[in-house]
Design a protein around this motif. Sequence first.
Motif, PDB file in Angstrom:
ATOM      1  N   GLN A 172     -53.174   5.458 -21.659  1.00  9.93           N
ATOM      2  CA  GLN A 172     -51.973   4.744 -22.111  1.00  9.93           C
ATOM      3  C   GLN A 172     -51.703   3.486 -21.283  1.00  9.93           C
ATOM      4  OE1 GLN A 172     -48.428   7.287 -23.395  1.00  9.93           O
ATOM      5  NE2 GLN A 172     -49.668   8.825 -22.336  1.00  9.93           N
ATOM      6  N   LEU A 173     -52.452   3.313 -20.193  1.00  9.83           N
ATOM      7  CA  LEU A 173     -52.302   2.126 -19.351  1.00  9.83           C
ATOM      8  C   LEU A 173     -53.156   0.991 -19.887  1.00  9.83           C
ATOM      9  CD1 LEU A 173     -52.557   3.805 -15.809  1.00  9.83           C
ATOM     10  CD2 LEU A 173     -50.492   3.350 -17.153  1.00  9.83           C
ATOM     11  N   ASN A 186     -41.581   4.897 -16.845  1.00  5.72           N
ATOM     12  CA  ASN A 186     -41.319   4.796 -15.410  1.00  5.72           C
ATOM     13  C   ASN A 186     -42.602   4.495 -14.645  1.00  5.72           C
ATOM     14  OD1 ASN A 186     -38.510   5.255 -15.335  1.00  5.72           O
ATOM     15  ND2 ASN A 186     -38.796   7.474 -15.432  1.00  5.72           N
ATOM     16  N   ALA A 187     -43.696   5.137 -15.037  1.00  7.27           N
ATOM     17  CA  ALA A 187     -44.979   4.921 -14.360  1.00  7.27           C
ATOM     18  C   ALA A 187     -45.411   3.459 -14.463  1.00  7.27           C
ATOM     19  CB  ALA A 187     -46.047   5.831 -14.957  1.00  7.27           C
ATOM     20  N   LYS A 188     -45.292   2.889 -15.649  1.00 11.59           N
ATOM     21  CA  LYS A 188     -45.652   1.482 -15.832  1.00 11.59           C
ATOM     22  C   LYS A 188     -44.759   0.577 -14.993  1.00 11.59           C
ATOM     23  CE  LYS A 188     -47.759   1.590 -20.447  1.00 11.59           C
ATOM     24  NZ  LYS A 188     -48.820   0.570 -20.282  1.00 11.59           N
ATOM     25  N   ASN A 189     -43.480   0.920 -14.891  1.00  6.70           N
ATOM     26  CA  ASN A 189     -42.553   0.126 -14.085  1.00  6.70           C
ATOM     27  C   ASN A 189     -42.898   0.217 -12.603  1.00  6.70           C
ATOM     28  OD1 ASN A 189     -41.054  -0.771 -16.280  1.00  6.70           O
ATOM     29  ND2 ASN A 189     -39.601   0.912 -16.175  1.00  6.70           N
ATOM     30  N   ILE A 190     -43.321   1.398 -12.158  1.00  5.28           N
ATOM     31  CA  ILE A 190     -43.721   1.571 -10.750  1.00  5.28           C
ATOM     32  C   ILE A 190     -44.977   0.756 -10.458  1.00  5.28           C
ATOM     33  CG2 ILE A 190     -44.547   3.227  -9.028  1.00  5.28           C
ATOM     34  CD1 ILE A 190     -42.801   5.337 -10.454  1.00  5.28           C
ATOM     35  N   ILE A 191     -45.935   0.793 -11.368  1.00  6.98           N
ATOM     36  CA  ILE A 191     -47.175   0.024 -11.196  1.00  6.98           C
ATOM     37  C   ILE A 191     -46.861  -1.472 -11.146  1.00  6.98           C
ATOM     38  CG2 ILE A 191     -49.359  -0.624 -12.302  1.00  6.98           C
ATOM     39  CD1 ILE A 191     -49.462   2.250 -13.411  1.00  6.98           C
ATOM     40  N   ASN A 192     -45.958  -1.915 -12.008  1.00  6.08           N
ATOM     41  CA  ASN A 192     -45.543  -3.328 -12.017  1.00  6.08           C
ATOM     42  C   ASN A 192     -44.855  -3.696 -10.704  1.00  6.08           C
ATOM     43  OD1 ASN A 192     -44.971  -5.950 -13.402  1.00  6.08           O
ATOM     44  ND2 ASN A 192     -42.854  -5.248 -13.176  1.00  6.08           N
ATOM     45  N   THR A 245     -54.868  -4.301 -17.082  1.00  2.00           N
ATOM     46  CA  THR A 245     -54.282  -4.829 -15.840  1.00  2.00           C
ATOM     47  C   THR A 245     -53.770  -3.693 -14.971  1.00  2.00           C
ATOM     48  OG1 THR A 245     -53.631  -6.885 -16.952  1.00  2.00           O
ATOM     49  CG2 THR A 245     -52.521  -6.364 -14.881  1.00  2.00           C
ATOM     50  N   GLU A 246     -53.106  -2.728 -15.596  1.00  2.61           N
ATOM     51  CA  GLU A 246     -52.578  -1.575 -14.862  1.00  2.61           C
ATOM     52  C   GLU A 246     -53.703  -0.707 -14.307  1.00  2.61           C
ATOM     53  OE1 GLU A 246     -48.492  -1.302 -17.592  1.00  2.61           O
ATOM     54  OE2 GLU A 246     -50.318  -0.209 -18.151  1.00  2.61           O
ATOM     55  N   LYS A 247     -54.759  -0.536 -15.098  1.00  6.87           N
ATOM     56  CA  LYS A 247     -55.907   0.248 -14.622  1.00  6.87           C
ATOM     57  C   LYS A 247     -56.581  -0.441 -13.435  1.00  6.87           C
ATOM     58  CE  LYS A 247     -56.934   2.354 -19.106  1.00  6.87           C
ATOM     59  NZ  LYS A 247     -57.825   2.339 -20.294  1.00  6.87           N
ATOM     60  N   THR A 248     -56.686  -1.767 -13.500  1.00  4.80           N
ATOM     61  CA  THR A 248     -57.298  -2.526 -12.403  1.00  4.80           C
ATOM     62  C   THR A 248     -56.514  -2.344 -11.117  1.00  4.80           C
ATOM     63  OG1 THR A 248     -58.203  -4.187 -13.924  1.00  4.80           O
ATOM     64  CG2 THR A 248     -57.967  -4.827 -11.611  1.00  4.80           C
ATOM     65  N   SER A 264     -58.654  16.481 -15.429  1.00  7.05           N
ATOM     66  CA  SER A 264     -58.859  16.169 -16.847  1.00  7.05           C
ATOM     67  C   SER A 264     -57.544  15.987 -17.592  1.00  7.05           C
ATOM     68  CB  SER A 264     -59.690  17.268 -17.523  1.00  7.05           C
ATOM     69  OG  SER A 264     -58.938  18.465 -17.652  1.00  7.05           O
ATOM     70  N   THR A 265     -56.472  16.623 -17.079  1.00  9.82           N
ATOM     71  CA  THR A 265     -55.160  16.502 -17.741  1.00  9.82           C
ATOM     72  C   THR A 265     -54.566  15.109 -17.594  1.00  9.82           C
ATOM     73  OG1 THR A 265     -53.944  17.276 -15.776  1.00  9.82           O
ATOM     74  CG2 THR A 265     -54.690  18.967 -17.338  1.00  9.82           C
ATOM     75  N   LEU A 266     -55.126  14.299 -16.702  1.00 10.53           N
ATOM     76  CA  LEU A 266     -54.629  12.931 -16.491  1.00 10.53           C
ATOM     77  C   LEU A 266     -55.230  11.938 -17.482  1.00 10.53           C
ATOM     78  CD1 LEU A 266     -54.827  12.858 -12.585  1.00 10.53           C
ATOM     79  CD2 LEU A 266     -52.745  12.993 -13.971  1.00 10.53           C
ATOM     80  N   TYR A 267     -56.160  12.391 -18.306  1.00  9.49           N
ATOM     81  CA  TYR A 267     -56.882  11.487 -19.207  1.00  9.49           C
ATOM     82  C   TYR A 267     -55.935  10.746 -20.153  1.00  9.49           C
ATOM     83  CZ  TYR A 267     -60.012   9.891 -22.899  1.00  9.49           C
ATOM     84  OH  TYR A 267     -60.677   9.120 -23.826  1.00  9.49           O
TER      85      TYR A 267
END
Length: 223
Positions: free
Chosen positions: A111-112, A140-146, A115-118, A103-106
């Motif tokens: 915030q994604l 950083n997380a968004k950059n890793i996903i990209n 496209t990132e969620k997909t 639940s802490t990841l909600y």
Amino acid sequence: ESISKHGQIVPVLISEIDGRLSLVDGAKRLNILATHNKSPKIFRLPALSLRDAINLYIETNLFSRRFNTIEKIRICRFIISNNITIDRELHSRAELGDIGRNSTLYNFIEQLNNTEKTLILEKQITPLLLERLSKTGICNAKNIINLISKKRMTHQQAREVITVLFLLFMQGRDIEIIILKMTELNFEQFQKEIRQYKNPLLRQMEEDFLKYSKKFNNIILYP
């Protein structure tokens, strides 16, 4: 497709939940029917408590599918936020894992962008990997996903990259620069770069464990 060919078979479920009329199951069916300009078949259930409603929602969905990672996190957040308990057997079948921890990841997930969620779903990124991503910070997380998207990584490659970059982050390394460097590499260079970071990390972890295990005489280490 089934609704467009055969019409609506399963009704949309609604109920009064804690004094408020709410949708229990059938959001996707409602959207599809609206797209085809068709009126939905609705079945009104007796009044439900929040606990009964979430249990029913999970149960009815498990008849036809499994929850994806993002849905599980949202369900866990709802359960924790409303101080609800669910049946143990249902918890196991829904594969919700550690409800409190997930639940802490909600907030991170929300915030994604879509496209990132997909991509998270396509690469089957587990809650544990999402937790590691979140600890590196949202930028950083968004950059890793990209990076995962740009390099068209497999699930295994994505898992490896997230783990390596997380461990580097925990060591105090500037992973923003590392990610930028990786983005500019071709596939072979990228694989070499991952090994370059990964192997020293594994060696260091092994050395740390060996030092720690020497304190205990009853631990037997196998090669």
